[in-house]
Motif scaffolding. Structure first.
Motif, mmCIF file in Angstrom:
data_model
loop_
_atom_site.group_PDB
_atom_site.id
_atom_site.type_symbol
_atom_site.label_atom_id
_atom_site.label_comp_id
_atom_site.label_asym_id
_atom_site.label_seq_id
_atom_site.Cartn_x
_atom_site.Cartn_y
_atom_site.Cartn_z
ATOM 1 N N ALA A 32 0.738 -1.437 -0.016
ATOM 2 C CA ALA A 32 -0.138 0.074 0.039
ATOM 3 C C ALA A 32 0.906 1.196 -0.143
ATOM 4 O O ALA A 32 0.577 2.467 -0.941
ATOM 5 N N ALA A 33 2.043 1.404 0.911
ATOM 6 C CA ALA A 33 2.872 2.459 0.914
ATOM 7 C C ALA A 33 3.386 2.732 -0.613
ATOM 8 O O ALA A 33 3.566 3.802 -1.143
ATOM 9 N N LYS A 34 3.828 1.628 -1.267
ATOM 10 C CA LYS A 34 4.544 1.612 -2.567
ATOM 11 C C LYS A 34 3.518 2.214 -3.634
ATOM 12 O O LYS A 34 3.839 2.943 -4.395
ATOM 13 N N LYS A 35 2.258 1.897 -3.518
ATOM 14 C CA LYS A 35 1.085 2.361 -4.437
ATOM 15 C C LYS A 35 1.045 3.608 -4.159
ATOM 16 O O LYS A 35 0.875 4.430 -5.181
ATOM 17 N N THR A 36 0.896 4.090 -2.971
ATOM 18 C CA THR A 36 0.421 5.362 -2.580
ATOM 19 C C THR A 36 1.636 6.488 -3.065
ATOM 20 O O THR A 36 1.564 7.393 -3.728
ATOM 21 N N GLU A 37 3.043 5.792 -2.911
ATOM 22 C CA GLU A 37 4.029 6.589 -3.282
ATOM 23 C C GLU A 37 4.128 6.949 -4.898
ATOM 24 O O GLU A 37 4.434 7.834 -5.406
ATOM 25 N N SER A 38 3.967 5.974 -5.550
ATOM 26 C CA SER A 38 3.821 5.934 -6.933
ATOM 27 C C SER A 38 2.570 6.869 -7.642
ATOM 28 O O SER A 38 2.947 7.624 -8.447
ATOM 29 N N HIS A 39 1.426 6.723 -6.884
ATOM 30 C CA HIS A 39 0.246 7.795 -7.038
ATOM 31 C C HIS A 39 0.745 9.301 -6.902
ATOM 32 O O HIS A 39 0.609 10.155 -7.836
ATOM 33 N N PHE A 40 1.588 9.434 -5.876
ATOM 34 C CA PHE A 40 1.884 10.879 -5.527
ATOM 35 C C PHE A 40 2.994 11.418 -6.553
ATOM 36 O O PHE A 40 2.888 12.536 -7.062
ATOM 37 N N LYS A 41 3.734 10.281 -6.799
ATOM 38 C CA LYS A 41 4.920 10.786 -7.773
ATOM 39 C C LYS A 41 4.236 10.954 -9.027
ATOM 40 O O LYS A 41 4.830 12.093 -9.666
ATOM 41 N N GLN A 42 3.571 10.109 -9.453
ATOM 42 C CA GLN A 42 2.595 10.381 -10.919
ATOM 43 C C GLN A 42 1.958 11.650 -11.053
ATOM 44 O O GLN A 42 2.080 12.529 -11.745
ATOM 45 N N ALA A 43 1.524 12.113 -9.845
ATOM 46 C CA ALA A 43 0.485 13.408 -9.876
ATOM 47 C C ALA A 43 1.674 14.534 -9.658
ATOM 48 O O ALA A 43 1.441 15.719 -10.248
ATOM 49 N N PHE A 44 2.843 14.378 -9.009
ATOM 50 C CA PHE A 44 3.641 15.583 -8.957
ATOM 51 C C PHE A 44 4.305 15.606 -10.425
ATOM 52 O O PHE A 44 4.408 16.744 -10.990
ATOM 53 N N ASP A 45 4.616 14.546 -11.257
ATOM 54 C CA ASP A 45 5.405 14.811 -12.534
ATOM 55 C C ASP A 45 4.157 15.298 -13.311
ATOM 56 O O ASP A 45 4.588 16.260 -14.147
ATOM 57 N N ASN A 46 3.020 15.008 -13.374
ATOM 58 C CA ASN A 46 2.132 15.544 -14.176
ATOM 59 C C ASN A 46 1.826 16.939 -13.954
ATOM 60 O O ASN A 46 1.785 17.775 -14.722
ATOM 61 N N GLN A 47 1.777 17.373 -12.719
ATOM 62 C CA GLN A 47 1.508 18.795 -12.245
ATOM 63 C C GLN A 47 2.994 19.736 -12.715
ATOM 64 O O GLN A 47 2.667 20.800 -13.300
#
Length: 84
Positions: A32-47
């Motif tokens: 769950a921590a890895k999935k959350t980290e990848s989600h936040f990283k993807q959102a940061f890169d998109n922004q």
């Protein structure tokens, strides 16, 4: 006898679940921590890619403003006179 058998089964299931939670909880939390980290990283890169501009560009972000006047009327004010 049936009562003791039921109590024994309940205790067995309880300890089995307790053991399985201790065994699998760290793996589930890590996943769950890895999935959350990848989600936040993807959102940061998109922004970050959306906000990249060329050097020298002028950007004006204007907020729309609303009038701060009274938009709702309560009623008419009537001045009463006191009679003697």
């Amino acid at each position: 006898m049936a009562f003791l058998k039921t109590i024994l089964i309940i205790l067995l299931v309880y300890y089995l679940l307790k053991f399985l939670v201790k065994l699998f909880a760290p793996r589930i939390l890590s996943y769950a921590a890895k999935k959350t980290e990848s989600h936040f990283k993807q959102a940061f890169d998109n922004q970050r890619t959306a906000s990249e501009e060329k050097v020298g560009d002028v950007i004006i972000n204007k907020k729309t403003s609303k009038k701060k006047g009274d938009s709702k009327k309560v009623g008419e004010y009537i001045d009463f006179e006191e009679l003697d």
